[in-house]
Design a protein around this motif. Sequence first.
Motif, PDB file in Angstrom:
ATOM      1  N   LEU A 139       0.989  -1.205   0.122  1.00 53.57           N
ATOM      2  CA  LEU A 139      -0.115  -0.141  -0.113  1.00 53.57           C
ATOM      3  C   LEU A 139       0.892   1.312  -0.216  1.00 53.57           C
ATOM      4  CD1 LEU A 139      -2.553   1.705   0.432  1.00 53.57           C
ATOM      5  CD2 LEU A 139      -2.329   0.888   3.121  1.00 53.57           C
ATOM      6  N   PHE A 140       1.968   1.405   0.920  1.00 57.49           N
ATOM      7  CA  PHE A 140       2.522   2.632   1.051  1.00 57.49           C
ATOM      8  C   PHE A 140       3.772   2.646  -0.156  1.00 57.49           C
ATOM      9  CE2 PHE A 140       0.289   3.240   5.050  1.00 57.49           C
ATOM     10  CZ  PHE A 140       0.183   4.403   4.887  1.00 57.49           C
ATOM     11  N   ASP A 141       3.957   1.431  -0.473  1.00 57.54           N
ATOM     12  CA  ASP A 141       5.107   1.383  -1.831  1.00 57.54           C
ATOM     13  C   ASP A 141       4.201   2.168  -2.973  1.00 57.54           C
ATOM     14  OD1 ASP A 141       7.181   0.583  -0.374  1.00 57.54           O
ATOM     15  OD2 ASP A 141       6.724  -1.554  -1.053  1.00 57.54           O
ATOM     16  N   SER A 142       3.003   1.824  -3.011  1.00 56.20           N
ATOM     17  CA  SER A 142       2.425   2.326  -4.088  1.00 56.20           C
ATOM     18  C   SER A 142       2.050   3.926  -3.957  1.00 56.20           C
ATOM     19  CB  SER A 142       0.665   1.910  -4.292  1.00 56.20           C
ATOM     20  OG  SER A 142      -0.061   2.389  -5.164  1.00 56.20           O
ATOM     21  N   LEU A 143       1.766   4.292  -2.936  1.00 57.12           N
ATOM     22  CA  LEU A 143       1.612   5.904  -2.382  1.00 57.12           C
ATOM     23  C   LEU A 143       2.871   6.564  -2.680  1.00 57.12           C
ATOM     24  CD1 LEU A 143      -0.689   5.827   0.419  1.00 57.12           C
ATOM     25  CD2 LEU A 143      -1.345   6.356  -1.628  1.00 57.12           C
ATOM     26  N   LYS A 144       4.037   6.022  -2.221  1.00 56.30           N
ATOM     27  CA  LYS A 144       5.314   6.524  -2.328  1.00 56.30           C
ATOM     28  C   LYS A 144       5.689   6.743  -3.926  1.00 56.30           C
ATOM     29  CE  LYS A 144       7.313   4.745   2.012  1.00 56.30           C
ATOM     30  NZ  LYS A 144       8.476   3.616   2.585  1.00 56.30           N
ATOM     31  N   PHE A 145       5.415   5.790  -4.830  1.00 60.86           N
ATOM     32  CA  PHE A 145       5.554   5.764  -5.923  1.00 60.86           C
ATOM     33  C   PHE A 145       4.928   7.031  -6.779  1.00 60.86           C
ATOM     34  CE2 PHE A 145       4.597   4.671 -10.450  1.00 60.86           C
ATOM     35  CZ  PHE A 145       5.960   4.360 -10.833  1.00 60.86           C
ATOM     36  N   LYS A 146       3.734   7.308  -6.239  1.00 63.62           N
ATOM     37  CA  LYS A 146       2.870   8.481  -6.723  1.00 63.62           C
ATOM     38  C   LYS A 146       3.581   9.545  -6.318  1.00 63.62           C
ATOM     39  CE  LYS A 146      -1.444   5.957  -6.348  1.00 63.62           C
ATOM     40  NZ  LYS A 146      -2.886   5.669  -5.923  1.00 63.62           N
ATOM     41  N   ILE A 147       4.130   9.813  -5.443  1.00 68.86           N
ATOM     42  CA  ILE A 147       4.754  11.187  -4.790  1.00 68.86           C
ATOM     43  C   ILE A 147       6.063  11.539  -4.753  1.00 68.86           C
ATOM     44  CG2 ILE A 147       2.570  11.539  -3.139  1.00 68.86           C
ATOM     45  CD1 ILE A 147       4.597  10.799  -0.931  1.00 68.86           C
ATOM     46  N   ILE A 148       7.006  10.363  -5.010  1.00 66.76           N
ATOM     47  CA  ILE A 148       8.366  10.586  -4.972  1.00 66.76           C
ATOM     48  C   ILE A 148       8.957  11.547  -6.286  1.00 66.76           C
ATOM     49  CG2 ILE A 148       8.855   8.482  -6.765  1.00 66.76           C
ATOM     50  CD1 ILE A 148      11.230   7.863  -4.515  1.00 66.76           C
ATOM     51  N   ARG A 149       9.745  12.408  -5.572  1.00 66.66           N
ATOM     52  CA  ARG A 149      10.625  13.312  -6.348  1.00 66.66           C
ATOM     53  C   ARG A 149       9.605  14.502  -6.952  1.00 66.66           C
ATOM     54  NH1 ARG A 149      13.490   8.719  -7.806  1.00 66.66           N
ATOM     55  NH2 ARG A 149      15.366   8.392  -6.631  1.00 66.66           N
ATOM     56  N   ARG A 150       8.406  14.602  -6.450  1.00 70.43           N
ATOM     57  CA  ARG A 150       7.610  15.554  -6.923  1.00 70.43           C
ATOM     58  C   ARG A 150       7.803  17.016  -6.234  1.00 70.43           C
ATOM     59  NH1 ARG A 150       2.965  14.698  -9.949  1.00 70.43           N
ATOM     60  NH2 ARG A 150       2.711  12.484 -10.911  1.00 70.43           N
ATOM     61  N   ASN A 151       8.408  16.669  -5.249  1.00 72.25           N
ATOM     62  CA  ASN A 151       8.760  18.146  -4.393  1.00 72.25           C
ATOM     63  C   ASN A 151       7.407  18.556  -3.707  1.00 72.25           C
ATOM     64  OD1 ASN A 151      11.697  18.043  -4.865  1.00 72.25           O
ATOM     65  ND2 ASN A 151      11.067  18.888  -6.895  1.00 72.25           N
ATOM     66  N   ILE A 152       6.640  17.831  -3.370  1.00 71.54           N
ATOM     67  CA  ILE A 152       5.328  18.208  -3.008  1.00 71.54           C
ATOM     68  C   ILE A 152       5.524  18.992  -1.548  1.00 71.54           C
ATOM     69  CG2 ILE A 152       3.262  17.353  -1.898  1.00 71.54           C
ATOM     70  CD1 ILE A 152       3.180  15.282  -4.094  1.00 71.54           C
ATOM     71  N   LYS A 153       5.034  20.068  -1.136  1.00 66.92           N
ATOM     72  CA  LYS A 153       5.523  20.747   0.125  1.00 66.92           C
ATOM     73  C   LYS A 153       4.416  20.559   0.953  1.00 66.92           C
ATOM     74  CE  LYS A 153       8.533  24.503  -1.813  1.00 66.92           C
ATOM     75  NZ  LYS A 153       8.833  23.656  -3.028  1.00 66.92           N
ATOM     76  N   VAL A 154       4.708  20.176   2.245  1.00 67.19           N
ATOM     77  CA  VAL A 154       3.894  19.907   3.379  1.00 67.19           C
ATOM     78  C   VAL A 154       4.160  20.593   4.585  1.00 67.19           C
ATOM     79  CG1 VAL A 154       2.701  18.169   4.873  1.00 67.19           C
ATOM     80  CG2 VAL A 154       3.105  17.633   2.572  1.00 67.19           C
ATOM     81  N   ALA A 155       3.157  21.327   4.985  1.00 65.83           N
ATOM     82  CA  ALA A 155       3.546  22.289   6.498  1.00 65.83           C
ATOM     83  C   ALA A 155       3.370  21.363   7.583  1.00 65.83           C
ATOM     84  CB  ALA A 155       2.752  23.450   6.496  1.00 65.83           C
ATOM     85  N   PHE A 156       4.320  21.679   8.676  1.00 62.23           N
ATOM     86  CA  PHE A 156       4.318  20.805   9.878  1.00 62.23           C
ATOM     87  C   PHE A 156       4.380  22.124  10.719  1.00 62.23           C
ATOM     88  CE2 PHE A 156       5.997  17.924   7.128  1.00 62.23           C
ATOM     89  CZ  PHE A 156       5.452  16.600   7.230  1.00 62.23           C
ATOM     90  N   PRO A 157       3.123  22.265  11.428  1.00 64.42           N
ATOM     91  CA  PRO A 157       2.998  23.318  12.425  1.00 64.42           C
ATOM     92  C   PRO A 157       3.868  23.145  13.699  1.00 64.42           C
ATOM     93  CG  PRO A 157       0.995  23.042  11.287  1.00 64.42           C
ATOM     94  CD  PRO A 157       1.876  21.980  10.831  1.00 64.42           C
ATOM     95  N   GLU A 158       4.018  21.985  14.054  1.00 60.38           N
ATOM     96  CA  GLU A 158       4.326  21.315  15.372  1.00 60.38           C
ATOM     97  C   GLU A 158       5.787  20.853  15.231  1.00 60.38           C
ATOM     98  OE1 GLU A 158      -0.014  19.567  16.745  1.00 60.38           O
ATOM     99  OE2 GLU A 158       1.287  18.564  15.396  1.00 60.38           O
ATOM    100  N   ALA A 159       6.623  21.832  14.620  1.00 61.87           N
ATOM    101  CA  ALA A 159       7.966  21.280  14.441  1.00 61.87           C
ATOM    102  C   ALA A 159       9.094  21.179  15.408  1.00 61.87           C
ATOM    103  CB  ALA A 159       8.514  22.292  13.285  1.00 61.87           C
ATOM    104  N   THR A 160       8.741  21.403  16.534  1.00 59.51           N
ATOM    105  CA  THR A 160       9.851  21.182  17.568  1.00 59.51           C
ATOM    106  C   THR A 160       9.624  19.699  18.198  1.00 59.51           C
ATOM    107  OG1 THR A 160       8.377  22.275  19.359  1.00 59.51           O
ATOM    108  CG2 THR A 160      10.154  23.625  18.195  1.00 59.51           C
TER     109      THR A 160
END
Length: 326
Positions: free
Chosen positions: A3-24
Amino acid sequence: MDLFDSLKFKIIRRNIKVAFPEATDARILGAASRLKSEELIDPVLIGNLAEIEKAASARGIALENFTIIDPDHFDRWDEMVAAFVERRKGKVSKEDAEKMLKDENYFGTMLTYMGITEGMVSGAIHSTGDTVRPALQIIKTKPGVSRTSGAFLMVRGRDQEKYLFSDCAINVNPNAQELAEIAVESAKTAELFDIEPKVAMMSFSTKGSAKAPEVEKVAEATKIAQELAPDYLIDGELQFDAAYIPGVAQLKAPESKVAGQATVFVFPELQSGNIGYKIAQRFGGFEAIGPILQGLNKPISDLSRGSNEEDVYKLSIITAAQSLMN
């Protein structure tokens, strides 16, 4: 493919930016580091630079190639404030907006609204309300969707047996129209995970075997959902055994194209949905991944405060994959 290999294949090297507000938070930093090194996501860490660097150093994580945005020193602050005031259509003043945007979740949600990031993951520290409220006020729901909803991906065993359960997180008692919308959005979410959507509208009745207002609501929701999305297989009302077990389906709903082979289970209200997914998780040995927020214009994901680094990692991958659907 896993399942997650399939999702990774869809997004890898696309430079999708995701915000993380809890960065500490150590869990967030650990997951973000993995996602960055595997080229799955370009994490955008939100918060005070010195505090984030201190937390990362404690985990042995180098931040040289990370994007870090401090709300107190954001070069597009005035633009963000103006965009927020405009989006709220007079419900907040400029002064109120400046105060609210100091909150990491509001700030991260606005980054996504403005297109600086494609999505946001929060909730490791904050409550569901703190994460979802800004999303509903800023990102808002898609056209034709009146409410967001929360689905859980249920996965079991090496063979990756998988189903989708919803709404198990957000709506206490949706009406028939809202329940129908949840069903359609759940079918779309299922496709993201390569699940062929066969949507069962759950009840304690199968095809009129019981009479009650609760049953009538599900039956009405089924009709509305079928009209909203005629290309999807959606049927109800169905009891769980009729939806899941072929032999029972033959007895209770022999004409149904969903009964006995359902892959998406839409519960009539939050109480049964929440109980149902936890029974499957604890008694049935399923891994419950979520909640996955559905129906928003852009993906905002809510972690459980009890989540671990692996949960953050997986939900971030899902969030990035969801961004490709919008």
